[in-house]
Enzyme design. Structure first.
Site, PDB file in Angstrom:
ATOM      1  N   ASP A  56      -6.892  -1.572  -4.617  1.00 40.05           N
ATOM      2  CA  ASP A  56      -7.959  -1.262  -3.662  1.00 40.05           C
ATOM      3  C   ASP A  56      -8.952  -0.274  -4.266  1.00 40.05           C
ATOM      4  O   ASP A  56     -10.169  -0.400  -4.071  1.00 40.05           O
ATOM      5  CB  ASP A  56      -7.382  -0.665  -2.374  1.00 40.05           C
ATOM      6  CG  ASP A  56      -6.472  -1.615  -1.621  1.00 40.05           C
ATOM      7  OD1 ASP A  56      -6.587  -2.842  -1.803  1.00 40.05           O
ATOM      8  OD2 ASP A  56      -5.630  -1.124  -0.845  1.00 40.05           O
ATOM      9  N   ASP A 109       0.851  -1.179   0.000  1.00 36.60           N
ATOM     10  CA  ASP A 109       0.000   0.000   0.000  1.00 36.60           C
ATOM     11  C   ASP A 109       0.891   1.234   0.000  1.00 36.60           C
ATOM     12  O   ASP A 109       2.002   1.202   0.524  1.00 36.60           O
ATOM     13  CB  ASP A 109      -0.902   0.023   1.239  1.00 36.60           C
ATOM     14  CG  ASP A 109      -1.993  -1.034   1.195  1.00 36.60           C
ATOM     15  OD1 ASP A 109      -2.447  -1.370   0.087  1.00 36.60           O
ATOM     16  OD2 ASP A 109      -2.403  -1.500   2.271  1.00 36.60           O
TER      17      ASP A 109
END
Length: 159
Positions: A133, A117
């Site tokens: 995501d 991330d």
């Protein structure tokens, strides 16, 4: 008609997965040392993080469960898409976007045991996330909107 639709959906899925993987590679290369890069001041910055769980790091440590569940869900969705069962283009493309995000994060889980991330909102206290995501979230919102509008359309036809 179906063949063209399948080709373009495949291209879209592949492009989203490639974009996701390239951005994760760049995040790993340039941010994994703890560097934080402002992107839009006061809105978003880039910060490297590994997520072993799902959203908000829930269920950390369940790597292979996520791999199996995501793999089965993506396989089923792809089968549904390419078996010509999906009659609505909106529904079809929404599922394709969700699948692309699922595949992007699945690759990370298989290769690294965690999802990379790097997008961190700074205007609100929120989880760090990635392109995959975003695809899953936007595709799911589109699916929900489609289903919601479809229900009302059917109710109007029944009256």
């Amino acid at each position: 008609m179906h063949k063209k639709k399948h080709i373009w959906c495949s291209v879209m899925i592949i492009l989203i997965v490639i974009f996701d993987q390239i951005t994760k590679y760049l995040a790993t290369e340039f941010l994994s040392d703890g560097t934080v890069k402002p992107f839009i001041k006061g809105v978003v910055q880039f910060r490297y993080a590994l997520n072993e769980g799902m959203a908000f790091s829930l269920f950390s440590g369940a790597r292979w469960i996520f791999v199996v569940v995501t793999g089965i869900a993506c396989a089923f969705a792809l089968w549904y898409l390419f078996s010509n069962r999906c009659k609505s283009l909106w529904f079809y493309w929404s599922i394709g976007v969700v699948v692309a995000g699922g595949i992007g994060n699945l690759i990370d889980r298989i290769l690294y045991g965690a999802v990379v991330d790097f997008i961190e909102p700074t205007f609100v206290n929120f989880a760090i996330f990635n392109i995959a995501d975003c695809a899953v979230t936007l595709g799911a919102i589109s699916l929900i909107l489609y289903l919601f509008l479809d229900i009302f359309k059917k109710e109007e036809q029944d009256e």
